[in-house]
Write a protein that holds these residues in place. Structure first.
Motif, PDB file in Angstrom:
ATOM      1  N   ILE A 114       0.850  -1.203  -0.077  1.00 46.53           N
ATOM      2  CA  ILE A 114       0.204  -0.146   0.119  1.00 46.53           C
ATOM      3  C   ILE A 114       0.870   1.391   0.076  1.00 46.53           C
ATOM      4  N   GLY A 115       0.692   1.968  -1.110  1.00 46.81           N
ATOM      5  CA  GLY A 115       1.742   3.183  -1.353  1.00 46.81           C
ATOM      6  C   GLY A 115       2.467   2.995  -2.644  1.00 46.81           C
ATOM      7  N   CYS A 116       2.371   4.008  -3.294  1.00 40.31           N
ATOM      8  CA  CYS A 116       3.116   4.095  -4.595  1.00 40.31           C
ATOM      9  C   CYS A 116       3.946   5.198  -5.031  1.00 40.31           C
ATOM     10  N   GLY A 117       4.699   5.688  -3.837  1.00 37.01           N
ATOM     11  CA  GLY A 117       5.511   6.964  -3.880  1.00 37.01           C
ATOM     12  C   GLY A 117       7.034   6.299  -4.382  1.00 37.01           C
ATOM     13  N   GLY A 118       8.131   6.950  -3.611  1.00 33.38           N
ATOM     14  CA  GLY A 118       9.423   6.574  -3.874  1.00 33.38           C
ATOM     15  C   GLY A 118       9.621   5.349  -3.188  1.00 33.38           C
ATOM     16  N   VAL A 119       9.063   5.169  -2.095  1.00 37.16           N
ATOM     17  CA  VAL A 119       9.438   3.905  -1.112  1.00 37.16           C
ATOM     18  C   VAL A 119       8.610   2.713  -1.662  1.00 37.16           C
ATOM     19  N   GLY A 120       7.453   3.314  -1.958  1.00 36.74           N
ATOM     20  CA  GLY A 120       6.569   2.000  -2.498  1.00 36.74           C
ATOM     21  C   GLY A 120       6.893   1.424  -3.863  1.00 36.74           C
ATOM     22  N   THR A 121       7.600   2.301  -4.626  1.00 37.73           N
ATOM     23  CA  THR A 121       8.360   1.813  -5.818  1.00 37.73           C
ATOM     24  C   THR A 121       9.548   1.072  -5.685  1.00 37.73           C
ATOM     25  N   VAL A 122      10.287   1.379  -4.920  1.00 44.51           N
ATOM     26  CA  VAL A 122      11.256   0.482  -4.288  1.00 44.51           C
ATOM     27  C   VAL A 122      11.135  -0.949  -3.717  1.00 44.51           C
ATOM     28  N   VAL A 123      10.117  -0.689  -2.768  1.00 40.63           N
ATOM     29  CA  VAL A 123       9.585  -2.028  -2.169  1.00 40.63           C
ATOM     30  C   VAL A 123       9.205  -2.962  -3.268  1.00 40.63           C
ATOM     31  N   ALA A 124       8.130  -2.246  -4.259  1.00 38.29           N
ATOM     32  CA  ALA A 124       7.578  -3.382  -5.277  1.00 38.29           C
ATOM     33  C   ALA A 124       8.573  -3.864  -6.085  1.00 38.29           C
ATOM     34  N   HIS A 125       9.683  -3.059  -6.313  1.00 39.89           N
ATOM     35  CA  HIS A 125      10.943  -3.759  -7.323  1.00 39.89           C
ATOM     36  C   HIS A 125      11.525  -4.862  -6.435  1.00 39.89           C
ATOM     37  N   LYS A 126      11.890  -4.463  -5.156  1.00 39.84           N
ATOM     38  CA  LYS A 126      12.568  -5.611  -4.434  1.00 39.84           C
ATOM     39  C   LYS A 126      11.696  -7.033  -4.209  1.00 39.84           C
ATOM     40  N   CYS A 127      10.492  -6.715  -3.970  1.00 43.07           N
ATOM     41  CA  CYS A 127       9.648  -7.800  -3.825  1.00 43.07           C
ATOM     42  C   CYS A 127       9.558  -8.629  -5.120  1.00 43.07           C
ATOM     43  N   ALA A 128       9.558  -8.099  -6.194  1.00 40.59           N
ATOM     44  CA  ALA A 128       9.343  -8.806  -7.500  1.00 40.59           C
ATOM     45  C   ALA A 128      10.772  -9.418  -7.793  1.00 40.59           C
ATOM     46  N   GLN A 129      11.659  -8.885  -7.044  1.00 39.91           N
ATOM     47  CA  GLN A 129      13.031  -9.872  -7.447  1.00 39.91           C
ATOM     48  C   GLN A 129      13.043 -10.798  -6.527  1.00 39.91           C
ATOM     49  N   ASN A 130      12.311 -11.229  -5.801  1.00 38.83           N
ATOM     50  CA  ASN A 130      12.294 -12.428  -4.946  1.00 38.83           C
ATOM     51  C   ASN A 130      10.719 -13.311  -5.111  1.00 38.83           C
TER      52      ASN A 130
END
Length: 159
Positions: A7-23
């Motif tokens: 939940i959240g799609c700012g700068g931190v949310g974008t990084v979190v989404a990319h990191k989760c997708a890497q795993n």
């Protein structure tokens, strides 16, 4: 493997989404949700994975959050929304039986006041529900590291 809602799609949310997708072995399905779905769609497009979908949510509304959680049935919610939205998201997690993780601590909308007492008040409710709530894992990395080292030394035989 588990399904996660970010939940959240700012700068931190974008990084979190990319990191989760890497795993993908940890996060088999990822839903990115925010007030502005087009921002979520752009992040999902950049990740370019069939495991990533998007949705819209008003994180100020427990009812809206509950509907989102019931629609997607996540095992974990990663909250990277605004700090004053933490409690509504925690309430929705409790209602739906979903584990919770955030990277900051709650603060009232109109007052800059950083402390964990509001969220710590949820401890027993999460414990009784058999759920985990991890607080401030990005906001206070130094103190989180100290607490983890202390727990490893004094409470756990292995981690």
């Amino acid at each position: 493997m588990s399904k996660v809602i970010i939940i959240g799609c700012g700068g931190v949310g974008t990084v979190v989404a990319h990191k989760c997708a890497q795993n993908p072995e940890v996060f088999s399905e990822i839903v990115i949700a925010s007030r502005t779905k087009s921002k979520c769609d752009a992040v999902a497009k950049a990740i370019c994975s069939p495991n990533v979908t998007t949705d819209r949510v008003d994180a100020d509304s427990v009812d809206d959050l509950v509907a989102l959680f019931r629609r997607h049935k996540p095992e974990l919610v990663i909250n990277v929304a605004l700090p004053y939205q933490d409690l509504t998201i925690m309430d929705a997690c409790l209602e739906c039986g979903v584990n919770y993780l955030d990277t900051a601590n709650y603060e009232p909308k109109d007052v800059a006041h950083f402390e964990y007492s509001w969220q710590w008040a949820y401890r027993e409710r999460f414990e009784k529900a058999g759920l985990t709530a991890i607080l401030g894992c990005g906001f206070d990395p130094g103190v989180s590291g100290v607490f983890t080292a202390y727990a490893a030394k004094h409470y756990f035989s292995e981690m």
